[in-house]
Design an enzyme around this catalytic site. Sequence first.
Site: not given
Length: 856
Positions: A277-278
């Site tokens: 995930d970012w």
Amino acid sequence: MPATTRRELLKQLGGTAAAFAFVAAAAPLATAAPGSPGPAAAPAAATPRVRTLLARLTLDEKIGLVHGATDPRRLGQAGYLPGVARLGIPELRLSDGPAGVNVARSATGLPPVSTLGAAFNPALARAYGAVMGREGRTLGQDVLLAPQIELSRTPFFSRNKDQSGEDPYLNAVIGAAQVEGVQAQGMLAQAKHFLANNQRLHEFDRADPENSYDFVVDDRTLHELYLPAFEAVVRAGVASVMSAYNHLNGPWNSENRTVLTDLLRGELGFEGFVTSDWGATHSTAALQAGLDMQMWDGSHFGAPLKKAIEDGAVPLAALDTAVSRILGRYDAFGMLDGTRVPARKRIDVEAGARVAREVAVQGAVLLANDGGLPLSPEARRDLALIGPTAAQVAVSVSGERAYGFEDRMVSPLDALRRTTGRKIAYAVGVDLTGTAVPASTLPGGLARAGGGTDANVDFTGDRALPLGTTVTWTGTFVPPTTGEYALNIQGWGAAVSLSLDGEELATASGVRDAFTRKWSSVVPTTDGLDNGRAAPVKLTAGRSYALVVKATGWDDTVVERAPVQVRFAWVTPERRAADIAAAARLARRVHTPVVFAYNGEGGALGGSGDLTTLALPAHQDELIAAVAAANPRTVVVLNTGGPVTMPWRRAVGTVLHAGYVGQEGGWSTADLLLGRANPSGKSIVTWPEKEADHPTLDPAHPERYYGVDRTVTYTEGIFTGYRGFDKAGTEPLFPFGHGLSYTEFAYSALSVRRAGQGYEVSFTVTNKGRRTGAEVPQVYVGPPRHAPVELPVRTLAAFTRVTLRPGRSRRLTLRVAERRLSYWDTDDARWIRPRGSRGVYVGSSSRDIRLRGTAG
């Protein structure tokens, strides 16, 4: 089994329902030994083409394929890999989902996955995925960050709208169908977020990652609730998986070898690549744990990873493995040899709109109906709509979705007026736009940094400031009366913010990925600005509050720049009371008032934090109660992403949960109210009568959601959602699987027989009413009498969707696979089917059981 062979087998089995039957019936997969040393070698299934490329890539080129970079084309997507042109390795662009393609250019504004899931229709989910995959390719994208297949464990989770509910079987079926639809278009799907990522509270503190809580989940609960959907998408051939932000049983998910290697690859057999995930990558060690790609940047998998490899701290083989997995998906989708499914040149707007409208129709859940719907001829002749989402369509809330085509966003009010040809009355009830705060409350005006003074902040329309203008206003705000105020900062062409006494209350029209949309609230302002709404604030008459308003004009990197509009607006306590009183007066003089209510505004849903209450915001409970007191024929339409409490329930006989409805939702809502469409959705979660009734919000168990000693512990185990309500004997407001219709369905002639290792459950459904309608029969199984572990009172084991004309019957046969009859044995790490006969229950919801039988 190679992915291509698996996909071929699923195709032969006839789609998602059969695909998941195949998943559930499959023998338990072997589990990789925890802590097995060293990184895996390059996948044995790597093609000769991938092996050749791997041998020719330089170290820098390999590093460039495992972390995000800046896209020189600025298409507005979430992530980008530059590729290696000299070797024919193309660029890779990753677009946010999970409800449409979120880039700078417009795409179909689909209803969110919670609305899709309520249709209980895998074929529709496949069509939904196809729209996203098709449009993503047209818009230059390669990977769609969808489906989101976490379980809706707590009703406070701000992203429940993005997933298909609290049951693992339903979640698996709808998720696998979306993957099939997306990937049939040549678009890679990325299922998220792995694993047990079921709340935002304590999940990940960006400012201080060490303040993020650990999430402790036992092995049985992981296998029975949180892994089935990921197993299903793996079996459907999903190209990629996104690792989650949170800690799980100690390590971060993005560097958790047990999660990424032992479970995902070893047990589930995943062959694609894993992306963080970012911002969820924390070290270069994540590569050896099983993470293949860091997004959005190279803070760990860029220069630090290169140095770690050169120093011998990370073996080159670990990098080769990651690159092989990534290029393996390139090759599987024809991205290396030109055989990829070709992208369409333009978006088929009408085709996307048809799917969006059908999802909104099929996903609407008629929670209660005392005859108020469909609207009678008398009601149509003398009808009033009340509420902001009646006059503006509630497409969805917040980001990570396609915003939609604005010219198609017809409100329910306008759709009803156009459909009926009548002048339908309207009252706002709850004003989300408000009016500009007057100069009389800003003594001395507001000073501009750099010189100049303005009487107030209302630079909109013809008074807009020049392109790129940046300005800060400071001054004093003195409210005229004591009470609760709604304060808004509204803007376009600039990122705008509002602060009071040094605390930032709200922002709007901020830029992300080189573009922005009007999604700070559930709907924009009535004159088309992004509407940043602060939480209601109690202010004291005559007191001076330090006010700061900022507008930072979009720079020339932003797609579709515009002149700067900014407004500091309010709704006073007096205006709020007057609006509610006006709605009640209107309700008294019409035959039927329909109140539209919403939640999710102000970032409370899909934003940085979870909900803190299931009560409707902005005094809407007060509004509904006032309208219902004025007219007993009141109908309520809910545009919410999940359950809400209903203190007015005894006074309101008809409630339609339309959910968030997508860009075509005005038309779908009108069709449902008028009876042109028959509601057939089923609730994907249990609606508690009060918050404390829900297993995760039980006051006796704060560890389940709020956490204790920096740890959130899933002590409810497998008993969340309807399973927890059944175990506790708690009566819900509305049960899982509940949904009424404008017609009536009868069930009869139950037959249960053994079929292989499972059962075939046969029964007849008859439409006894006067309208054509769809029903979703659900099959639940109970535990054997002497099970060695505690099992749920009832577990969803199969479902289907059937449409019948009046008076027609259909004999249905649903298969209950062995997996649905088994539990995960933590001692032997395998699925076990307990001996003994068990109850089989067929009905219209988890509590509305029409037929009972026994499986021996």
